[in-house]
Design an enzyme around this catalytic site. Structure first.
Site, PDB file in Angstrom:
ATOM      1  N   GLU A  63      13.956  26.452  -5.512  1.00 35.54           N
ATOM      2  CA  GLU A  63      15.221  25.743  -5.702  1.00 35.54           C
ATOM      3  C   GLU A  63      15.078  24.280  -6.142  1.00 35.54           C
ATOM      4  O   GLU A  63      15.505  23.366  -5.442  1.00 35.54           O
ATOM      5  CB  GLU A  63      16.061  25.833  -4.427  1.00 35.54           C
ATOM      6  CG  GLU A  63      16.484  27.252  -4.118  1.00 35.54           C
ATOM      7  CD  GLU A  63      17.586  27.347  -3.077  1.00 35.54           C
ATOM      8  OE1 GLU A  63      17.907  26.332  -2.430  1.00 35.54           O
ATOM      9  OE2 GLU A  63      18.132  28.463  -2.913  1.00 35.54           O
ATOM     10  N   GLU A  68      16.649  35.100  -3.830  1.00 34.97           N
ATOM     11  CA  GLU A  68      17.309  34.904  -2.538  1.00 34.97           C
ATOM     12  C   GLU A  68      18.772  35.315  -2.629  1.00 34.97           C
ATOM     13  O   GLU A  68      19.441  35.021  -3.620  1.00 34.97           O
ATOM     14  CB  GLU A  68      17.248  33.442  -2.083  1.00 34.97           C
ATOM     15  CG  GLU A  68      15.904  32.960  -1.597  1.00 34.97           C
ATOM     16  CD  GLU A  68      15.980  31.558  -1.009  1.00 34.97           C
ATOM     17  OE1 GLU A  68      17.074  31.133  -0.589  1.00 34.97           O
ATOM     18  OE2 GLU A  68      14.942  30.873  -0.990  1.00 34.97           O
TER      19      GLU A  68
END
Length: 439
Positions: A157, A257
């Site tokens: 991320e 995710e």
């Protein structure tokens, strides 16, 4: 380790520092060694394989390999931690993807990059970037011939406010990794928390582009999922938007995710009804991925009851010990993940109203990440940084003067045999695997 997964406040390096002060070096090292050992054993790999899963993503902290005060030395202990999990999964026929979840300086503004900051300084300092390149070269050398590793996820991320540094860094690290390991797949997260590929121009070889696909319907204080046509349309559009880059360039994508947060009995008498909606959401997202032939890795496997496929039992030594502290964390709303503001929201609203009235409206969303707004940025600084960091010492005090036997029992709360299975979640995942194999 993230604060909502295991219950501590603040960020991992902060709570480790506080616990070392409270416990002393010997007990601190004993407890964390045992905790890491029990958190994932061959029994966990067998359980995951029993559901039909063929690959898991392993998030790890750069500090297992690098000491910020001795940055040029790669610690061998980190390889031992990864080897144990990789080998256990391989023994069950499961592949692994190695995910560097934290970086020096922090690759994003959130708690899970373990920077202790609300700014992503990784993108401002070449020295930080050099260290991550150095680490991945050593990892790639070490694992170059391990065919049970599906590939490398060089950074979780990333969030670069300038929107250009992420692909530039990927171009650099891809070349360096390929010098020592030309074979393993790279899984590259998009910018702004794995959601934005608009600045990506170059297509790298043997690379999968990774996005994260959390649905707002799966979190407290948001509209809940009741399977309306409009909600299903939103889920599909959210997925399609993240796939534009892959479709335009004909490259593979992967959902690294996703997954809802679940309610517990402490959340009220309607917690089972809430979770019924969350499971329906889970099944709907899986349907979308199955139709798109999209590989995915659900977040997450094991925790204290927010999201895990399994979680520490409320009757375990760890949960009994920390019950008063976890109740305080909940009242204060310190966990961004799954936070419910019914206790603490009233204290923050006057501050937020003051800021909204004094800061011109056109500036409300100027600060990156823009989608956080004033509220998100205030909570990041006040709750997740200041209040949480101070409370690491209260958390650590619960472990003071514990014997080695007591510490072993506390750590063993995370052994699979001592955990509770979230049976409906695991049933849905298993059925999805079976459906994917027959479709």
């Amino acid at each position: 380790m993230e604060n909502f997964i295991t219950g501590y406040p603040g960020q991992e390096h902060e709570v480790r520092r506080a616990m070392k002060e409270e416990m002393g070096e010997e007990k601190y090292q004993f407890f964390f060694d045992k905790w890491m050992e029990y958190f994932f054993t061959p029994s966990d790999a067998k359980f995951l394989a029993s559901l039909g899963l063929n690959c898991i993503r392993i998030p790890f902290n750069h500090r297992h390999f690098m000491d910020d005060r001795n940055p040029d030395v790669i610690k061998k202990e980190g390889f031992k931690l990864l080897d144990r999990i990789i080998d256990a999964c391989a023994a069950e026929g499961m592949y692994t993807i190695l995910d560097l979840h934290t970086t020096p300086g922090g690759q994003n503004q959130a708690w899970h990059c373990d920077s202790g900051l609300h700014k992503a300084l990784f993108w401002d300092y070449k020295d930080h970037q050099d260290r991550v390149v150095q680490l991945w070269i050593e990892l790639a050398k070490y694992y170059a011939n391990n065919t049970w590793i599906a590939g490398y996820n060089p950074m979780n991320e990333p969030a670069d406010p300038e929107h250009v540094n992420v692909p530039l860094f990927y171009n650099r690290i891809e070349k360096e990794i390929r010098k020592v390991d030309p074979n393993h797949i790279l899984f590259l997260d998009g910018n702004t928390y794995s959601m934005d590929f608009s600045a990506f121009k170059n297509i790298l070889p043997n690379t999968v582009y990774a996005f994260h696909d959390y649905a707002g319907y799966g979190f407290p204080m948001r509209e809940q999922y009741v399977a309306t046509a409009e909600q299903d349309s939103v889920l599909q559009r959210q997925f399609d938007r993240k796939m534009v880059f892959m479709q335009e360039h004909g490259v593979p994508g992967w959902n690294g995710e996703w997954g809802p947060v679940y309610a517990s009995p402490d959340d009220g008498d309607d917690y089972e009804k809430i979770n019924e909606g969350r499971f329906k959401l889970l099944a709907k997202q899986l349907e979308i991925y199955r139709k798109a032939h999209m590989g995915h890795s659900i977040w997450l496997y094991k925790d204290i009851g927010f999201q895990g496929m399994v979680y520490a039992s409320p009757n375990s030594a760890y949960m009994r010990l920390l019950k008063p502290f976890l109740e305080k964390k909940k009242r204060m709303g310190l966990d961004r993940w799954g936070r419910d503001d019914k206790y603490s929201g009233k204290y923050y609203e006057p501050l937020l109203e003051h800021l909204r009235s004094e800061i011109p409206e056109h500036l409300h969303n100027k600060r990156y990440p823009h989608m956080w707004g004033i509220e998100g940025h205030v909570y990041r600084v006040v709750r997740e940084l200041f209040a949480s960091e101070v409370l690491t010492y209260e958390y650590a005090s619960y472990f003071k003067d514990k014997s080695f036997d007591e510490l072993d029992e506390i750590a063993a709360s995370f052994k699979l045999e001592n955990c509770v299975q979230r049976e409906e979640l695991n049933r849905i995942l298993k059925e999805d695997v079976q459906s994917s194999q027959t479709s």
